[in-house]
Structures are given as C-alpha cells and as structure tokens.
Design an enzyme around this catalytic site. Structure first.
Site, mmCIF file in Angstrom:
data_model
loop_
_atom_site.group_PDB
_atom_site.id
_atom_site.type_symbol
_atom_site.label_atom_id
_atom_site.label_comp_id
_atom_site.label_asym_id
_atom_site.label_seq_id
_atom_site.Cartn_x
_atom_site.Cartn_y
_atom_site.Cartn_z
ATOM 1 C CB CYS A 21 -4.225 -2.174 7.042
ATOM 2 S SG CYS A 21 -3.161 -3.455 6.384
ATOM 3 C CB THR B 230 -0.901 -0.005 1.250
ATOM 4 O OG1 THR B 230 -1.647 -1.220 1.227
ATOM 5 C CG2 THR B 230 -1.861 1.174 1.264
HETATM 6 C C1 UDX Z 1 -8.107 -4.189 6.569
HETATM 7 C C2 UDX Z 1 -9.027 -4.220 5.344
HETATM 8 O O1 UDX Z 1 -10.277 -4.792 5.711
HETATM 9 C C3 UDX Z 1 -8.380 -5.000 4.223
HETATM 10 O O2 UDX Z 1 -9.198 -4.991 3.073
HETATM 11 C C4 UDX Z 1 -7.040 -4.368 3.918
HETATM 12 O O3 UDX Z 1 -6.383 -5.103 2.900
HETATM 13 C C5 UDX Z 1 -6.174 -4.303 5.157
HETATM 14 O O4 UDX Z 1 -6.860 -3.611 6.200
HETATM 15 P P1 UDX Z 1 -7.484 -5.898 8.502
HETATM 16 O O5 UDX Z 1 -6.561 -4.861 9.028
HETATM 17 O O6 UDX Z 1 -7.013 -7.317 8.409
HETATM 18 O O7 UDX Z 1 -7.953 -5.518 7.023
HETATM 19 O O8 UDX Z 1 -8.762 -5.894 9.440
HETATM 20 P P2 UDX Z 1 -10.325 -5.575 9.345
HETATM 21 O O9 UDX Z 1 -11.071 -6.836 9.372
HETATM 22 O O10 UDX Z 1 -10.612 -4.619 8.275
HETATM 23 O O11 UDX Z 1 -10.511 -4.860 10.765
HETATM 24 C C6 UDX Z 1 -9.799 -3.666 11.074
HETATM 25 C C7 UDX Z 1 -10.115 -3.197 12.448
HETATM 26 O O12 UDX Z 1 -11.431 -2.668 12.499
HETATM 27 C C8 UDX Z 1 -10.051 -4.255 13.547
HETATM 28 O O13 UDX Z 1 -9.415 -3.706 14.689
HETATM 29 C C9 UDX Z 1 -11.507 -4.547 13.839
HETATM 30 O O14 UDX Z 1 -11.702 -4.996 15.144
HETATM 31 C C10 UDX Z 1 -12.131 -3.194 13.606
HETATM 32 N N1 UDX Z 1 -13.563 -3.242 13.266
HETATM 33 C C11 UDX Z 1 -13.988 -3.894 12.145
HETATM 34 C C12 UDX Z 1 -14.481 -2.575 14.084
HETATM 35 O O15 UDX Z 1 -14.111 -1.968 15.078
HETATM 36 N N2 UDX Z 1 -15.818 -2.615 13.746
HETATM 37 C C13 UDX Z 1 -16.267 -3.263 12.647
HETATM 38 O O16 UDX Z 1 -17.467 -3.240 12.412
HETATM 39 C C14 UDX Z 1 -15.323 -3.925 11.824
#
Ligand code: UDX
Length: 436
Positions: free
Chosen positions: A262, A121
C-alpha cells in the site's frame, strides 16, 4: 443482507469473511480458481491472524461462499469492489485494469437499486467514471475506502476507526448511505464515526491517510539521517517529540522504512495523479518521502558492509525477516527482502529466515537461501541483520543464546527493535539506524 465481494485478496477475503461473521449472506468472487478453492475450504490463502477462524465458521454455517462465477453476484443488494490497484509497470500511476474488469464483469448481474461499493484504493476521479459506467443498470455507486492494516485486518474491518462513504448528491445517494449503515450496523452501534461525503473526498481520504502515514515515517527517518552525523539517538528523539499529543509517538519508528502493498505504491500513484491534475507541486514532497524511504534501505546495507570491515564478499549474513512487517507473510516491496537481495548482489553468503513469509519470498527471490528455523539460520553467521520486528527476534532472541550460534558477534538492527544495552553487554557490536 445479501452481499457480493468482487476480488478475494488481502482486502476482499477479509471483508467477505468479516461481513459474514456479522450475519450477512456473502458471496466472494475472484478469477483465481486456486484462491477460491482454498477459501471455499475455509482456508486463508495468506497469513492473517484471526481470518481462518471467521472464514471457517462462515463457510460451515453457509453464510459465506466463494466462486469464480461472476453471475453469483446477482441478487445481492450491495456489491463490494475489492480488487487490487497495483503500480503500473511503466510508471507511478495506479493500474486500474482489475477495477475496470471487476465492474464490467459485475454489470450484467446488477439490478436497479443495487449498490456498488468501491473499496479499492483508486486515483481521485475514478468513482465518477465508474458511476457513469454502471448508470444504465440503475445501480448506485458509492465509494467506501478501506483502511485495514495487514496483521490487524479482521479487527480493523469489524471495528474500524471510522467509516467513510462517498455518495452522489442525489436521493439515490442518500438512500445508499442509509443502506450501508445497515451493512455496518454492529460497528456503528459501538459508536464508530460515519462520514458521508462526495466521491472525490472519499477517494482522497484514503490516499491522504496513507500519504500522511508515509510522511510521518519518512520524517523520523530523515531525523535518523541527521542523528547519524551528530551522535543523536532518533529513538529517544521520537519518544520525546511523541509525548506532544499533537505529534504522537505512533508511526515514528525509524529504521529501514516502509514497504508493503500500500504505502509505497499509494504515494507514487497520488503524486502521479496530482501531476495529471496540474497540482503536482502540492504533493511534490511525496517524492521526497519516497526518496528518504528508499535511502534507508541503502543505509541498512551500508551498515552491514561497514560493520564487516568494508567488504561482505563471502561473509555469512543472516537476514532476520522477509515480510514487510511482522504479523504478515506479505513480501510486496519488502525492505527486508530488498536488503537481502542487495547483500547477495555484493556477493555476501546470505541466509534469510522469517516465521511466516518464506514461502512468498521464495517465489519472488528464489536465488536467496532460506532457512525456516531461526537458530539454524543464524548458525556460523558473521553478522545478523534484523529487518522485520517479529517477536521471535525482538523479544525472544537472547543475545547470550545467539552468541552460542554465530561466528561473529555483529548485529545490525534495521528496525531499532533490539535493546542495545543487553546486546553490547553480551559482547556484541550493535549498530542501530540513527542511534549511537
Ligand atoms: C497501511 C495503512 O496503515 C493502512 O491504513 C492502509 O489501509 C494500508 O496501508 P499496511 O501496509 O498493512 O497498512 O502496514 P502499516 O502497518 O501501515 O506499515 C507500513 C510499513 O511502514 C511497514 O513496512 C512498516 O514496517 C513501516 N513502518 C510503520 C515503519 O517503518 N515505521 C513505523 O513507525 C510504522
């Protein structure tokens, strides 16, 4: 096809193993000798469901090998750049040191007609610069962002929602887009959309997607803040607005907010890049998204303090969760660990447990007490703080069972993942985030 993958972290290791699993001959390259050794034995150096299996079968069948020697990239047709772009130490921008180093290490081993496919990224504009850097080799640069989620990385790589390829507007660019179709043939055969565009769009798709997801989470967390002063229930609100197909229920989980390697750094890097481009105001809201997100960590800690009568000094608080989300052992910018550290700063007697992330958490915060066994961790607690919604806490932790272990029946649900009715029925004081 022969493929090299430069960078074998969360992104590269999964990509290398996934490409081998669909029949390509893959070499993964990384400067970290310990990581390469583990991968060469078919062992994932981090927790990712399904990765060990495809790593092992790739290594055993010799479709997949790992090395620290960059010259092993020579002879591959496509070279994926999958190194990290962390936040810079002194600001919000992305640190491109590893991307530049990876490309420089690769250049001596490139042949005319090779494709260098960037997956990391990066700030918009980076691909253009890298294309100039590799131009003398006769290789072609494409930008092919990755959207994988930790915990679902293997599935997301083999069966993505979409494939995006940024190419130069030349015959070489067209040829490169066709060649990448061969790389991703199995996913395309299943009907995965294949979007060919220019470099800037491809780079932006990735940051825009993450910015949107972060905004969605902070939106519902902002609603949680309003709910807290009005007596509304943000989880019901999310259900109700989520039924509108234009809005959708996913990523409307209010709680302690987002973390990980991320979303937090990507929205900051995007805002920083937009400012450099003279368009800071266009994404100024991302600063607010970040601020809302960080406020939720304060709120979770405050809930614990309030629930324990205004002072946590010497109180035993068990923090259930250290990973930034379930199905991951990643603790980068983890709201869970952040809350634990803050409570420790208030001189609470903090114990942290997590099914997978203790090893990583211990490395970053050795000052905290860690207990592997969930029930042992809860013993004699004055309060429980649930901050990572692992099934072990969300589904499998029975309030009646927990009662037999703790000293005080106080639970703070930092992920709104418990059923308040059953906890209260078992005599617990339950506190959610944005719900009465
Ligand atoms: C994210 C993107 O989803 C992905 O497409 C990208 O390539 C990398 O970044 P990731 O970091 O693996 O992926 O986690 P993700 O499932 O997106 O969750 C990110 C954060 O948001 C977590 O801490 C999760 O707990 C939080 N989250 C997610 C919330 O607080 N509420 C939600 O409804 C969803």
């Amino acid at each position: 096809m022969r493929i090299s993958v430069i960078g074998c972290g969360y992104l590269g290791a999964v990509h290398a193993a996934a490409m081998a699993s669909i029949g390509h001959e893959v070499v993964g390259i990384d400067v970290d000798a310990a990581k390469i050794e583990a991968l060469s034995r078919g062992e994932a150096p981090f927790f990712e469901p399904g990765l060990d299996e495809i790593l092992r079968s790739g290594v055993e069948s010799e479709q997949l090998r790992f090395t620290t020697d960059a010259s092993a990239a020579a002879g591959a047709t496509v070279h994926f750049i999958a190194v990290g772009t962390p936040q810079t130490k002194d600001g919000d921008a992305a640190d491109l040191t590893y991307v530049m180093a990876a490309v420089r290490a690769l250049i001596p081993h490139l042949s005319p007609g090779d494709i260098v496919a960037g997956k990391s990224t990066v700030p918009v504009g980076t691909a253009e610069e890298l294309a100039e850097l590799i131009a003398p080799t006769g290789a072609v640069l494409v930008w092919n962002p990755e959207f994988l989620r930790e915990g679902w990385a293997v599935k997301d790589t083999l069966d993505p929602d979409r494939l995006v390829v940024g190419v130069p507007a030349t015959a070489d660019g067209e040829r490169a887009a066709e060649l990448l179709k061969e790389v991703y043939h199995p996913a395309l055969a299943k009907g995965t959309p294949y979007i060919v565009t220019n470099y800037a769009t491809a780079e932006l798709v990735k940051v825009a997607a993450n910015a949107f997801l972060a905004t969605k989470i902070s939106f519902i967390n902002a609603m949680a803040e309003i709910a807290e002063v009005t007596g509304a229930d943000v989880t019901k609100l999310a259900d109700a607005i989520g039924h509108d197909a234009r809005i959708g229920r996913r990523f409307l989980g209010a709680g302690i907010g987002f973390g990980g390697g991320c979303l937090p750094k990507d929205i900051r890097a995007f805002a920083a890049r937009a400012e450099q481009l003279g368009r800071g105001e266009s994404v100024a809201f991302l600063r607010e998204v970040d601020a809302i997100n960080l406020r939720r960590r304060d709120r979770a800690v405050q809930l614990v303090v309030d629930a324990l009568g205004g002072n946590v000094f010497g109180k035993r608080v068990t923090v259930l969760g250290a990973a930034f989300k379930p199905h991951s052992d990643d603790v980068r910018d983890s709201p869970a660990l952040d809350a634990a550290v803050r409570l420790k700063g208030l001189v609470a007697d903090v114990t942290v447990t997590d099914p997978e992330a203790i090893h990583n958490a211990q490395r970053v915060h050795p000052q905290l007490t860690y207990v592997h066994d969930r029930d042992e961790a809860m013993r004699d607690a004055d309060a429980l703080l649930v901050v990572t919604e692992w099934d072990e806490y969300r589904r499998e932790l029975d309030p009646g069972h927990a009662t037999g272990l703790v000293k005080g029946r106080v639970v703070i649900d930092g992920r709104n993942c418990l059923d308040p009715v059953s906890w209260r029925a078992a005599g617990w004081s339950y506190y959610g985030m944005g719900r009465p």
